[in-house]
Design an enzyme around this catalytic site. Structure first.
Site, short mmCIF file in Angstrom:
data_model
loop_
_atom_site.label_atom_id
_atom_site.label_comp_id
_atom_site.label_asym_id
_atom_site.label_seq_id
_atom_site.Cartn_x
_atom_site.Cartn_y
_atom_site.Cartn_z
N CYS A 131 0.84 -1.20 0.00
CA CYS A 131 0.00 0.00 0.00
C CYS A 131 0.88 1.25 0.00
O CYS A 131 1.40 1.66 1.04
CB CYS A 131 -0.94 0.01 1.21
SG CYS A 131 -2.00 1.49 1.23
N CYS A 134 -0.26 4.12 2.38
CA CYS A 134 0.06 3.86 3.78
C CYS A 134 1.57 3.98 4.02
O CYS A 134 2.00 4.50 5.05
CB CYS A 134 -0.46 2.49 4.20
SG CYS A 134 -2.27 2.37 4.16
#
Length: 181
Positions: A131, A134
């Site tokens: 991700c 993130c």
């Protein structure tokens, strides 16, 4: 299970993985809590029960109950957040980025351990789960907290090694008959 016992399960075709695991185990560039929390959070993120059991057993001797719980929490919350925010990032329709996530994640604000350690674990798990949103968010918080680029790189290196251990062990478990020569 010890690191040595885990290494014994890594097949010869993954000798480099064994050597990297040894290097990781002897690395003292992070605090014990940061290091062993990474072991736990990243092992859980691999979804490999052998690796998780081994690294949690190793880490248990170095972590408080609160730190062990926080490392597990980091893995669990990132499993949720990484899917959601990767979708928001990758979706062509940018409307999703304007919508509230409506996901509970109170433990990120109050993890019960040093916030920088929790962020480091979250970053490493986010790297395993792929991700980018993130990764950027956790890296930014870590830099603002004064965590060095070298420490951040070490955490991601640990994540890469732990993931490769899981893959090597899983690959060794698959046996396919070879064609006759």
């Amino acid at each position: 299970m010890s690191i040595e016992q885990l290494k014994e399960q890594i097949p010869d075709f993954a000798k480099d993985v064994r050597l990297n695991l040894s290097s990781m185990a002897s690395d003292e560039s992070l605090s014990p809590q940061a290091k062993y929390g990474l072991f736990v959070a990243c092992a859980i993120a691999t979804r490999n029960p052998t690796v998780t059991a081994a690294l949690e057993a190793v880490a248990a001797a170095h972590l408080s109950a609160a730190a062990l719980t926080a490392a597990k929490t980091a893995a669990a919350l990132m499993a949720m957040n990484n899917v959601y925010y990767r979708f928001v990032h990758l979706a062509t329709n940018k409307e999703y980025a304007t919508m509230p996530a409506r996901l509970r994640m109170n433990a990120i604000a109050n993890p019960g351990v040093d916030k920088a350690d929790f962020e480091l674990w979250s970053l490493a798990v986010s790297a395993i789960n792929g991700c980018g949103t993130c990764i950027d968010a956790h890296e930014r918080v870590l830099k603002e907290a004064g965590v060095s680029a070298a420490s951040i790189q070490t955490a991601v290196r640990f994540a890469a090694i732990i993931q490769s251990v899981a893959v090597a062990i899983e690959a060794a478990a698959v046996t396919v008959p070879l064609a006759a020569e």
